[in-house]
Write a protein that holds these residues in place. Structure first.
Motif, PDB file in Angstrom:
ATOM      1  N   UNK A 177      -9.256  -3.099   2.328  1.00 10.90           N
ATOM      2  CA  UNK A 177     -10.044  -3.869   1.139  1.00 10.90           C
ATOM      3  C   UNK A 177      -9.251  -4.652   0.327  1.00 10.90           C
ATOM      4  N   UNK A 178      -9.585  -5.865  -0.281  1.00 15.35           N
ATOM      5  CA  UNK A 178      -8.744  -6.585  -1.002  1.00 15.35           C
ATOM      6  C   UNK A 178      -8.960  -6.429  -2.314  1.00 15.35           C
ATOM      7  N   UNK A 179      -7.666  -6.104  -3.133  1.00 13.12           N
ATOM      8  CA  UNK A 179      -7.822  -5.876  -4.477  1.00 13.12           C
ATOM      9  C   UNK A 179      -7.115  -7.089  -5.119  1.00 13.12           C
ATOM     10  N   UNK A 180      -8.165  -7.935  -5.652  1.00  9.45           N
ATOM     11  CA  UNK A 180      -7.493  -9.189  -6.298  1.00  9.45           C
ATOM     12  C   UNK A 180      -6.699 -10.111  -4.873  1.00  9.45           C
ATOM     13  N   UNK A 181      -5.659 -10.165  -4.900  1.00 11.50           N
ATOM     14  CA  UNK A 181      -4.946 -11.044  -3.672  1.00 11.50           C
ATOM     15  C   UNK A 181      -4.436  -9.866  -2.554  1.00 11.50           C
ATOM     16  N   UNK A 182      -4.365  -8.647  -3.243  1.00 12.56           N
ATOM     17  CA  UNK A 182      -3.518  -7.552  -2.393  1.00 12.56           C
ATOM     18  C   UNK A 182      -4.396  -6.836  -1.492  1.00 12.56           C
ATOM     19  N   UNK A 183      -3.829  -6.491  -0.080  1.00 15.26           N
ATOM     20  CA  UNK A 183      -4.735  -5.666   0.578  1.00 15.26           C
ATOM     21  C   UNK A 183      -4.317  -4.338   0.168  1.00 15.26           C
ATOM     22  N   UNK A 184      -5.275  -3.504   0.499  1.00 15.61           N
ATOM     23  CA  UNK A 184      -5.188  -1.973   0.361  1.00 15.61           C
ATOM     24  C   UNK A 184      -5.774  -1.302   1.639  1.00 15.61           C
ATOM     25  N   UNK A 185      -5.171  -0.127   2.022  1.00 15.26           N
ATOM     26  CA  UNK A 185      -5.586   0.611   3.287  1.00 15.26           C
ATOM     27  C   UNK A 185      -5.835   1.976   2.874  1.00 15.26           C
ATOM     28  N   UNK A 186      -6.977   2.453   3.279  1.00 10.45           N
ATOM     29  CA  UNK A 186      -7.344   3.906   2.798  1.00 10.45           C
ATOM     30  C   UNK A 186      -6.559   4.947   3.904  1.00 10.45           C
TER      31      UNK A 186
ATOM     32  N   UNK B  36       4.059  -6.349  10.972  1.00 11.92           N
ATOM     33  CA  UNK B  36       3.181  -6.008  12.131  1.00 11.92           C
ATOM     34  C   UNK B  36       1.782  -5.176  11.663  1.00 11.92           C
ATOM     35  N   UNK B  37       1.735  -4.497  10.488  1.00 12.79           N
ATOM     36  CA  UNK B  37       0.678  -3.646  10.128  1.00 12.79           C
ATOM     37  C   UNK B  37      -0.213  -5.093   9.499  1.00 12.79           C
ATOM     38  N   UNK B  38       0.145  -6.102   8.890  1.00 10.12           N
ATOM     39  CA  UNK B  38      -0.746  -7.091   8.657  1.00 10.12           C
ATOM     40  C   UNK B  38      -1.418  -7.722   9.877  1.00 10.12           C
ATOM     41  N   UNK B  39      -0.691  -7.816  10.919  1.00 13.60           N
ATOM     42  CA  UNK B  39      -1.213  -8.356  11.980  1.00 13.60           C
ATOM     43  C   UNK B  39      -2.406  -7.387  12.525  1.00 13.60           C
TER      44      UNK B  39
ATOM     45  N   UNK C 261      -7.707  11.984   1.039  1.00 12.33           N
ATOM     46  CA  UNK C 261      -8.049  11.133   2.009  1.00 12.33           C
ATOM     47  C   UNK C 261      -8.600   9.762   1.500  1.00 12.33           C
ATOM     48  N   UNK C 262      -8.910   9.617   0.455  1.00 14.35           N
ATOM     49  CA  UNK C 262      -9.514   8.360  -0.225  1.00 14.35           C
ATOM     50  C   UNK C 262      -8.506   7.518  -0.756  1.00 14.35           C
ATOM     51  N   UNK C 263      -7.201   7.972  -0.745  1.00 13.24           N
ATOM     52  CA  UNK C 263      -6.051   7.292  -1.467  1.00 13.24           C
ATOM     53  C   UNK C 263      -5.905   5.936  -0.615  1.00 13.24           C
ATOM     54  N   UNK C 264      -6.030   4.788  -1.477  1.00 12.44           N
ATOM     55  CA  UNK C 264      -5.522   3.612  -1.195  1.00 12.44           C
ATOM     56  C   UNK C 264      -3.952   3.356  -1.161  1.00 12.44           C
TER      57      UNK C 264
ATOM     58  N   UNK D 213       1.475   1.777   3.837  1.00 12.68           N
ATOM     59  CA  UNK D 213       0.946   1.817   5.049  1.00 12.68           C
ATOM     60  C   UNK D 213       1.865   1.609   6.330  1.00 12.68           C
ATOM     61  N   UNK D 214       2.771   0.591   6.316  1.00 14.26           N
ATOM     62  CA  UNK D 214       3.429   0.281   7.007  1.00 14.26           C
ATOM     63  C   UNK D 214       4.603   1.379   7.393  1.00 14.26           C
ATOM     64  N   UNK D 215       5.043   1.901   6.411  1.00 16.22           N
ATOM     65  CA  UNK D 215       6.009   2.905   6.455  1.00 16.22           C
ATOM     66  C   UNK D 215       5.603   4.353   6.998  1.00 16.22           C
ATOM     67  N   UNK D 216       4.060   4.607   6.661  1.00 19.62           N
ATOM     68  CA  UNK D 216       3.501   5.823   7.398  1.00 19.62           C
ATOM     69  C   UNK D 216       3.428   5.571   8.868  1.00 19.62           C
TER      70      UNK D 216
END
Length: 153
Positions: A108-117, A95-98, A76-79, A85-88
């Protein structure tokens, strides 16, 4: 942890090989027997009763594989990356970014990348699917009231 079955899985998936189909169906049949207490038996003969929680997961996995579906098990906590995330969600990455930027899904942002739990993504998907079902039901009711749709029971 969540078990995901289907075709568009974001993480490493396992799908039964054709040669395994018969064995999987036999396992499925055994797991469906009432009152059975499945055990693992080691090569040295040691037996361990499978705990109920593991048994429930095993039943879901085997059932999905018997239906020919690919399986992923995701904590569940997997980022996930935005692409995963878009594929899921079966949507485009833009569209996901929007959705993320509008605050529809936390990230959350990791460096310059977004991560979704995964947990947040799953919650969004469940809410989206519930809304779609509700709107579809309202559309059917409006159509019935207008005489455009007849439901045969």
């Amino acid at each position: 942890m969540a078990i995901i079955s289907g075709q568009n899985l974001p993480l490493e998936s396992v799908m039964a090989q054709e040669k395994e189909t018969q064995s999987i169906k036999q396992i499925e049949r055994l797991l469906k027997l009432e009152g059975s207490h499945p055990k693992l038996v080691g090569t040295n003969g040691e037996e361990i009763v499978i705990p109920d929680s593991v048994y429930q997961v095993l039943r879901q996995v085997v059932n999905a594989m018997a239906l020919g579906q690919a399986i992923s098990i995701v904590p569940q906590e997997q980022e996930l990356t935005t692409q995963q995330a878009a594929e899921f969600l079966n949507v485009s990455r833009p569209y996901l970014i929007k959705l993320l930027e509008q605050g529809e899904i936390p990230y959350v942002t990791v460096g310059t990348h977004r991560r979704v739990r995964f947990m947040d993504l799953r919650r969004y998907k469940e809410q989206r699917d519930a809304k779609r079902h509700q709107f579809l039901q309202q559309l059917v009711e409006i159509s019935e009231e207008a005489g455009l749709y007849e439901y045969d029971e």
